[in-house]
Scaffold this motif. Structure first.
Motif, PDB file in Angstrom:
ATOM      1  N   SER A 101       0.844  -1.189   0.000  1.00 32.09           N
ATOM      2  CA  SER A 101       0.000   0.000   0.000  1.00 32.09           C
ATOM      3  C   SER A 101       0.881   1.240   0.000  1.00 32.09           C
ATOM      4  O   SER A 101       2.070   1.185   0.309  1.00 32.09           O
ATOM      5  CB  SER A 101      -0.946   0.014   1.208  1.00 32.09           C
ATOM      6  N   PRO A 136       4.257  10.176   0.387  1.00 32.24           N
ATOM      7  CA  PRO A 136       3.498   9.111   1.053  1.00 32.24           C
ATOM      8  C   PRO A 136       4.379   7.989   1.599  1.00 32.24           C
ATOM      9  O   PRO A 136       5.399   7.644   1.010  1.00 32.24           O
ATOM     10  CB  PRO A 136       2.606   8.581  -0.069  1.00 32.24           C
ATOM     11  N   LYS A 137       3.965   7.428   2.725  1.00 27.59           N
ATOM     12  CA  LYS A 137       4.658   6.269   3.287  1.00 27.59           C
ATOM     13  C   LYS A 137       4.279   5.039   2.468  1.00 27.59           C
ATOM     14  O   LYS A 137       3.131   4.882   2.054  1.00 27.59           O
ATOM     15  CB  LYS A 137       4.264   6.055   4.746  1.00 27.59           C
ATOM     16  N   ASP A 192       0.423   5.443   1.088  1.00 20.12           N
ATOM     17  CA  ASP A 192      -0.404   6.518   1.621  1.00 20.12           C
ATOM     18  C   ASP A 192      -0.623   7.582   0.547  1.00 20.12           C
ATOM     19  O   ASP A 192      -0.042   7.516  -0.542  1.00 20.12           O
ATOM     20  CB  ASP A 192       0.264   7.154   2.840  1.00 20.12           C
ATOM     21  N   ARG A 193      -1.407   8.583   0.857  1.00 24.31           N
ATOM     22  CA  ARG A 193      -1.668   9.711  -0.047  1.00 24.31           C
ATOM     23  C   ARG A 193      -0.757  10.879   0.332  1.00 24.31           C
ATOM     24  O   ARG A 193      -0.242  10.944   1.439  1.00 24.31           O
ATOM     25  CB  ARG A 193      -3.130  10.162   0.072  1.00 24.31           C
TER      26      ARG A 193
END
Length: 145
Positions: free
Chosen positions: A127, A134-135, A129-130
């Motif tokens: 995944s 992002p992470k 992040d946004r």
């Protein structure tokens, strides 16, 4: 009224014992030692790297999150025809020899890689992040090679 402080203490204790609170920072993360020949590879490691951060793997190789290449994912709360894709750029540096740079994507559409094999590891972008930095959540699996 005396119940409120006790309840607050219980909630804080529960948060402190949660798996998220106990998760190691990526640079301190370690995977179990590689399996002996004929043994099953160990459980995967989940790393969360911020842009510019790196993690040392058990064999002393390093994985670095270099850049967000693009992010055309559908914004949260908006209905889109296509989910979009985000691409990040990483570098794996073995203990001996030159590093290898590669990209991973959030969507495999169009044949874009979401996983890469580097040395004895398979690296999967789980995944992202946004935002502008992002992470990235990466799943690192020892392949037993």
């Amino acid at each position: 009224m005396r119940l409120l402080p006790a309840l607050a203490a219980l909630l804080l204790a529960a948060c402190a014992a949660s798996p998220q609170a106990a998760a190691p920072r990526p640079e301190n993360a370690a995977m179990p030692t590689p399996p002996a020949p004929g043994e099953t590879p160990s459980a995967p490691l989940i790393l969360v790297l911020s842009l510019g951060e790196h993690a040392r793997l058990p064999d002393a190789s390093q994985l670095a999150y270099l850049a967000l290449i693009n992010d055309s994912r559908c914004p949260p709360g908006v209905q889109c025809v296509w989910e979009g894709n985000a691409e990040i750029h990483l570098r794996w540096t073995p203990t001996h020899g030159p590093g290898k740079e590669f990209s991973l994507n959030t969507s495999p559409m169009g044949g874009k890689p979401t996983t890469a094999r580097m040395g004895q590891y398979e690296i999967e972008l789980q995944s992202l992040d946004r935002g502008i930095a992002p992470k990235a959540t990466l799943r690192i699996t020892q392949t037993g090679q």
